[in-house]
Design a protein around this motif. Sequence first.
Motif, PDB file in Angstrom:
ATOM      1  N   MET A 207       0.797  -1.229   0.000  1.00 31.70           N
ATOM      2  CA  MET A 207       0.000   0.000   0.000  1.00 31.70           C
ATOM      3  C   MET A 207       0.833   1.284   0.000  1.00 31.70           C
ATOM      4  O   MET A 207       0.279   2.375  -0.093  1.00 31.70           O
ATOM      5  N   LYS A 208       2.158   1.153   0.104  1.00 34.02           N
ATOM      6  CA  LYS A 208       2.991   2.365   0.061  1.00 34.02           C
ATOM      7  C   LYS A 208       4.151   2.234  -0.928  1.00 34.02           C
ATOM      8  O   LYS A 208       4.275   3.035  -1.848  1.00 34.02           O
ATOM      9  N   ILE A 209       4.983   1.211  -0.751  1.00 29.09           N
ATOM     10  CA  ILE A 209       6.191   1.111  -1.565  1.00 29.09           C
ATOM     11  C   ILE A 209       5.867   0.876  -3.042  1.00 29.09           C
ATOM     12  O   ILE A 209       6.329   1.628  -3.917  1.00 29.09           O
ATOM     13  N   SER A 212       3.673   3.779  -4.765  1.00 26.21           N
ATOM     14  CA  SER A 212       4.452   5.015  -4.853  1.00 26.21           C
ATOM     15  C   SER A 212       5.483   4.924  -5.972  1.00 26.21           C
ATOM     16  O   SER A 212       5.713   5.892  -6.709  1.00 26.21           O
ATOM     17  N   PHE A 213       6.102   3.758  -6.105  1.00 29.68           N
ATOM     18  CA  PHE A 213       7.070   3.579  -7.189  1.00 29.68           C
ATOM     19  C   PHE A 213       6.384   3.717  -8.545  1.00 29.68           C
ATOM     20  O   PHE A 213       6.880   4.409  -9.443  1.00 29.68           O
ATOM     21  N   ILE A 214       5.250   3.068  -8.704  1.00 30.68           N
ATOM     22  CA  ILE A 214       4.532   3.108  -9.978  1.00 30.68           C
ATOM     23  C   ILE A 214       4.115   4.537 -10.334  1.00 30.68           C
ATOM     24  O   ILE A 214       4.128   4.933 -11.505  1.00 30.68           O
ATOM     25  N   GLU A 215       3.780   5.331  -9.328  1.00 29.13           N
ATOM     26  CA  GLU A 215       3.367   6.715  -9.553  1.00 29.13           C
ATOM     27  C   GLU A 215       4.545   7.700  -9.604  1.00 29.13           C
ATOM     28  O   GLU A 215       4.343   8.906  -9.703  1.00 29.13           O
ATOM     29  N   ASN A 216       5.770   7.176  -9.540  1.00 29.72           N
ATOM     30  CA  ASN A 216       6.977   8.027  -9.526  1.00 29.72           C
ATOM     31  C   ASN A 216       6.992   9.001  -8.354  1.00 29.72           C
ATOM     32  O   ASN A 216       7.587  10.081  -8.445  1.00 29.72           O
ATOM     33  N   ASP A 217       6.347   8.628  -7.272  1.00 32.99           N
ATOM     34  CA  ASP A 217       6.362   9.443  -6.057  1.00 32.99           C
ATOM     35  C   ASP A 217       7.489   8.907  -5.173  1.00 32.99           C
ATOM     36  O   ASP A 217       7.279   8.101  -4.264  1.00 32.99           O
ATOM     37  N   PHE A 218       8.707   9.345  -5.453  1.00 31.89           N
ATOM     38  CA  PHE A 218       9.861   8.745  -4.799  1.00 31.89           C
ATOM     39  C   PHE A 218      10.038   9.217  -3.362  1.00 31.89           C
ATOM     40  O   PHE A 218      10.727   8.570  -2.571  1.00 31.89           O
ATOM     41  N   LYS A 219       9.415  10.310  -3.003  1.00 31.28           N
ATOM     42  CA  LYS A 219       9.407  10.721  -1.601  1.00 31.28           C
ATOM     43  C   LYS A 219       8.654   9.688  -0.766  1.00 31.28           C
ATOM     44  O   LYS A 219       9.154   9.191   0.247  1.00 31.28           O
ATOM     45  N   GLY A 222      10.470   6.263  -0.856  1.00 30.84           N
ATOM     46  CA  GLY A 222      11.609   6.224   0.047  1.00 30.84           C
ATOM     47  C   GLY A 222      11.203   6.161   1.498  1.00 30.84           C
ATOM     48  O   GLY A 222      11.827   5.449   2.310  1.00 30.84           O
ATOM     49  N   GLU A 223      10.150   6.883   1.868  1.00 35.59           N
ATOM     50  CA  GLU A 223       9.646   6.810   3.243  1.00 35.59           C
ATOM     51  C   GLU A 223       9.239   5.382   3.582  1.00 35.59           C
ATOM     52  O   GLU A 223       9.511   4.893   4.690  1.00 35.59           O
TER      53      GLU A 223
END
Length: 315
Positions: A207-209, A212-219, A222-223
């Motif tokens: 639900m996070k890693i 987030s990767f697929i959406e290019n939300d690297f912040k 990384g969290e």
Amino acid sequence: MKNEVLISAPSHVHVGNIDLNGNLGRKYGTLGFSLESPRLVLRLKISEKDSINDKDGLNYISLFKQYLDCNKYFEAEILEDIPIHVGLGRTTALALSIGFGINYLCNKKASIDELAKVSNRGNQNSGLGVNSFKHGGFIIDGGVKGNNVAPLIFKGIVPDNLRIVVSLPEKPIKNILEIKKREDEILSNLPIMEESFSSYLSRIVLMKIMPSFIENDFKSFGEGLTEFNSSLGKYWKKYQDSIYCCKETEEIIKRFLDLGAYCACQSSWGPTSYGIFEYNDSIKAAEEIKKLINDLGGGKVWITKVDNIGAFLKA
């Protein structure tokens, strides 16, 4: 017929294991990254006797020759190497490189998974090394079941604008090597991970890693990685100084985060740790980490891309 081949295999760094409970029939499940640097580069050629500048390598040559029913002799030379037993995946890279090369020069058709199983790589705990060799990238495997190599369930192509700054402090290596000698004993006597904790780790991944990767939300990506890695450290705390292997690695990880890293994680038992940065920030970060590591007794710091391809062979 080819008489010589060159194999180049990436190193890798761990984020950690998802499930050390195993009540669903699979165990471990690993997250990690393949690295362009360092690499294991092996030249293998048909010769008059078996030889290699590595003791374990000679055992692997014998093992694969027997499995592949190959009656040739091989001279192998490690041209570039990966530091051993410090969380960079050297053992698997060496084993599979030798097997891959012998398989090719003997004109056999064994799969990489077959070569991995015969050398007990990827089917005992982490599948990261085998999947790094096969695929590269940001890797999540589905855990081991029976004698099967842990399957790849997610591969992310890491964008070219990101860099991994890797830190390897010298002072803790001696203690880590002592732990590695007892690794099989430790793993066979581990307490069963609470199902609720494994569920928590799984939720971070699903639900996070991954999203987030697929959406290019690297912040956010990384969290999630940092939370996963530091939380898992609590499970291993009995065998470490704290949630990290040693005070040196703990200080380095804190500095990575202070410098604005997307994530900061310990790889496997350590003492290797790493942070992910934008390219423009990676050089300054590496300089600052180098200053810190010198204050902590010395060591190595380098910048690398993620290897999104995996191992390759040149004939």
